[in-house]
Motif scaffolding. Structure first.
Motif, PDB file in Angstrom:
ATOM      1  N   GLU A  73      19.919  30.076  26.419  1.00 25.25           N
ATOM      2  CA  GLU A  73      19.925  31.312  25.638  1.00 25.25           C
ATOM      3  C   GLU A  73      21.360  31.710  25.323  1.00 25.25           C
ATOM      4  N   SER A  81      21.572  30.353  20.821  1.00 23.19           N
ATOM      5  CA  SER A  81      20.436  29.835  21.589  1.00 23.19           C
ATOM      6  C   SER A  81      20.026  28.485  21.005  1.00 23.19           C
ATOM      7  N   ARG A 113       5.491  24.312  32.123  1.00 25.96           N
ATOM      8  CA  ARG A 113       6.169  25.502  31.628  1.00 25.96           C
ATOM      9  C   ARG A 113       7.654  25.351  31.936  1.00 25.96           C
ATOM     10  N   GLU A 164      11.792  27.163  31.408  1.00 27.79           N
ATOM     11  CA  GLU A 164      12.531  28.406  31.202  1.00 27.79           C
ATOM     12  C   GLU A 164      13.951  28.044  30.809  1.00 27.79           C
ATOM     13  N   ARG A 165      14.393  28.502  29.641  1.00 29.90           N
ATOM     14  CA  ARG A 165      15.753  28.226  29.189  1.00 29.90           C
ATOM     15  C   ARG A 165      16.781  28.828  30.149  1.00 29.90           C
ATOM     16  N   SER A 193      17.431  32.717  30.357  1.00 27.61           N
ATOM     17  CA  SER A 193      16.274  33.439  29.836  1.00 27.61           C
ATOM     18  C   SER A 193      15.430  33.955  30.991  1.00 27.61           C
ATOM     19  N   VAL A 194      14.622  34.979  30.722  1.00 27.10           N
ATOM     20  CA  VAL A 194      13.695  35.504  31.720  1.00 27.10           C
ATOM     21  C   VAL A 194      12.258  35.256  31.275  1.00 27.10           C
ATOM     22  N   ARG A 195      12.091  34.452  30.218  1.00 24.46           N
ATOM     23  CA  ARG A 195      10.768  34.198  29.663  1.00 24.46           C
ATOM     24  C   ARG A 195      10.445  32.711  29.761  1.00 24.46           C
ATOM     25  N   GLU A 196       9.228  32.416  30.238  1.00 18.81           N
ATOM     26  CA  GLU A 196       8.789  31.034  30.331  1.00 18.81           C
ATOM     27  C   GLU A 196       8.075  30.608  29.049  1.00 18.81           C
ATOM     28  N   THR A 197       8.202  29.331  28.726  1.00 22.44           N
ATOM     29  CA  THR A 197       7.579  28.770  27.527  1.00 22.44           C
ATOM     30  C   THR A 197       6.673  27.619  27.931  1.00 22.44           C
ATOM     31  N   THR A 198       5.454  27.626  27.426  1.00 20.48           N
ATOM     32  CA  THR A 198       4.526  26.522  27.697  1.00 20.48           C
ATOM     33  C   THR A 198       4.819  25.360  26.759  1.00 20.48           C
TER      34      THR A 198
END
Length: 589
Positions: free
Chosen positions: A333, A343, A380, A382-383, A386-391
């Motif tokens: 990010e 990013s 899953r 996580e960059r 970042s605090v958000r996970e991506t599937t």
């Protein structure tokens, strides 16, 4: 003997041109390549690894009685017509392959001598002792006529022993071989027919060959070349094709770039495994030495899988520093660390829906291994920052050139990650364990680099082929690729690649195989020393002196052989094409 037809109304110049094109047995030069001695020297026996080679083709040595037993089984299973068709096609393919090998090995030979090599090879392979009655051909017009006597046919011996004298000819494989060789040579279907055979009570076998369209009833023989004729006998459906009849010998579509190339058992086993696993999403682990083709296998796995339309993303784990591997795998990010001004997605996100290939995975640090394990388990990521996970939907294919079990035992690789990766292991052996693939790879790389570097290199000398077949290739396929590219660059225009073009960096050649010596006995083949005439890095001041010495050597050989170039080449340990090129280069032609 029939002669090639001449048009009813032709000019004198056209008639002379037609007659100049026609080649007959009278045009044979006994001293010109390929001689019987050169053909015999193309045979190499390698007892250490259980292989026999005819130039770059693997051969088999088996008893005539073994062939006879197989022939009897085929007749019992398929009937005489089915067995005849099958053996005729097998012989046809053998003849076509021999024609391809001869034309590739001796590209500058007179067509009459090139064609005559077929019967000589037929005799050399122990099937029959041929005697030429006559042959003549005009390749440009497609005219052909040949007639031979076949003495001591092994097929007749086995057929008579099993079925006694009958009413039909029995040299099925031999007829197929002659037809295949002549068809590949002429570029059109040539049919040989037995007009006399010992299996019918004749004293000697006699065969005649003509183009299919010049026989009154070609269908009597032509149906034996169709694959479905005998396949119907065993309830199988095989698409009828006769591609080997007239396929150009220089067809570049045979080895398209990016395709797997090989016929060895270990190669076929690995290819079978990727075909079985391709339709699934299972994680695949390729093992094997460096340079064995792991990434190409991974690309092929992706291409034949349902994910083929999605991205294939590769990462060499050994090439990325430990501090950057996390961001390379999972992305970063903006502002996550100094210098992260934008990013960007990592390899997992870029490969979403497709395949992620992780090469040299054993080089990952312990911390990176833990994060990779979580990504594989959870699907899953996580960059960094970042605090958000991506599937992500990614199929992971890993590769290593070390034994991961040993790495686990040594504490350098996580055991849980190893078991997560080792779902479907596929081992790729080193090239020295799949020597049957070397000729195919040589040809594929030759075509690639001949086109890339715009060099008209006709092929490899028999000595170069023997050397490559015996070399252990510590660098595997990548090293063979480099050797062939080096040879294409160093060989002169229209000069075949020889040993001294290949081995120039201290490579240690393996033990040379056994060859046929005088009297047909096996003897150790001698490998010629690297020729200084093609050396690199010599001072300019030495070149004129060296050229004068080389020119004098060739003059002496020509005088000793009474200016027979083929004989002089044999005295010098060269092929006729090599000597002709060097004479031209030195102004001695």
């Amino acid at each position: 003997m029939t002669t090639p037809p001449v048009p009813d109304t032709v000019s004198l110049a056209e008639l002379r041109q037609h007659r100049a094109r026609v080649r007959t047995s009278a045009d044979l030069d006994e001293g010109a390549s390929p001689t019987l001695r050169e053909l015999a020297e193309s045979l190499a026996f390698s007892p250490g690894d259980g292989r026999i080679w005819l130039n770059d083709q693997r051969m088999l040595l088996w008893r005539s009685s073994t062939y006879g037993a197989m022939r009897r089984e085929l007749v019992a299973r398929l009937g005489q017509e089915g067995a005849r068709s099958l053996l005729t096609r097998v012989g046809y393919m053998a003849g076509a392959r021999d024609a391809e090998m001869v034309r590739r090995t001796w590209p500058d030979s007179d067509p009459a001598n090139t064609f005559d090599a077929g019967p000589r090879l037929h005799g050399l392979e122990g099937i029959v002792r041929p005697e030429t009655v006559a042959f003549q051909f005009d390749i440009a017009r497609g005219d052909f006529y040949a007639e031979y006597l076949w003495h001591d046919s092994s097929e007749d011996d086995e057929h008579i022993a099993a079925f006694d004298i009958g009413s039909d000819p029995a040299c099925w494989m031999q007829v197929g071989y002659a037809s295949g060789y002549a068809s590949a040579f002429m570029g059109k279907l040539i049919i040989f027919r037995e007009v006399a055979c010992r299996s019918m009570g004749d004293e000697v076998c006699r065969v005649v060959g003509r183009p299919a369209d010049q026989w009154d009833d070609p269908e009597l023989d032509q149906h034996h070349f169709l694959p479905d004729h005998s396949a119907r006998q065993v309830g199988r459906s095989v698409a009828p094709q006769i591609s080997e009849v007239s396929r150009p010998l220089d067809d570049d579509s045979r080895f398209p770039d990016g395709e797997l190339i090989g016929i060895s058992a270990s190669f076929s086993a690995a290819r079978h495994l990727i075909e079985r696993v391709a339709s699934t999403s299972a994680t695949v682990l390729f093992t094997g030495p460096s340079g064995a083709g792991k990434e190409l296998f991974a690309q092929t796995l992706h291409r034949i899988s349902p994910r083929a339309q999605a991205p294939f993303v590769a990462l060499n784990c050994a090439a990325i520093p430990d501090t950057l591997i996390e961001s390379e795998l999972f992305g970063v990010e903006r502002g996550a660390f100094t210098g992260a001004t934008t990013s960007r997605p990592g390899r997992f996100e870029r490969a979403n829906g497709g395949t992620l290939f992780l090469d040299e995975i054993a080089s990952l640090s312990f911390a990176a291994q833990g994060k990779l394990l979580r990504a594989l388990q959870e699907r899953r990521i996580e960059r960094v920052g970042s605090v958000r996970e991506t599937t992500v939907d990614v199929r992971v294919v890993a590769a290593t050139n070390v034994d991961l079990r040993d790495e686990v035992a040594a504490g350098r690789f996580r055991e849980d990650l190893y078991f997560r990766l080792n779902v479907f292991p596929i081992h790729l052996p080193p090239l020295k364990e799949r020597r049957d693939d070397i000729p195919l790879l040589m040809e594929a790389f030759l075509r690639r680099y001949r086109q890339q570097h715009q060099r008209q290199v006709p092929g490899f000398t028999p000595r170069a082929v023997r050397a490559l077949l015996q070399y252990d290739f510590p660098g595997n396929i990548r090293e063979l690729q480099n050797l062939v590219e080096r040879g294409v660059i160093l060989a002169g225009q229209d000069e075949p690649i020889d040993v001294h073009h290949l081995f120039r960096s201290g490579e240690v050649q393996g033990q040379m195989p056994l060859g046929l010596g005088e009297g047909g006995r096996l003897t150790t083949t001698r490998q010629p020393a690297t020729s200084p005439s093609d050396g690199a890095g010599e001072g300019a001041g030495r070149r004129p002196s060296k050229n004068r010495q080389e020119a004098q050597q060739y003059r002496n050989a020509l005088v000793a052989s009474r200016y027979n170039v083929a004989e002089a080449a044999r005295q010098l340990g060269l092929t006729r094409a090599q000597l002709a090129y060097r004479l031209k280069r030195l102004g001695l032609d």
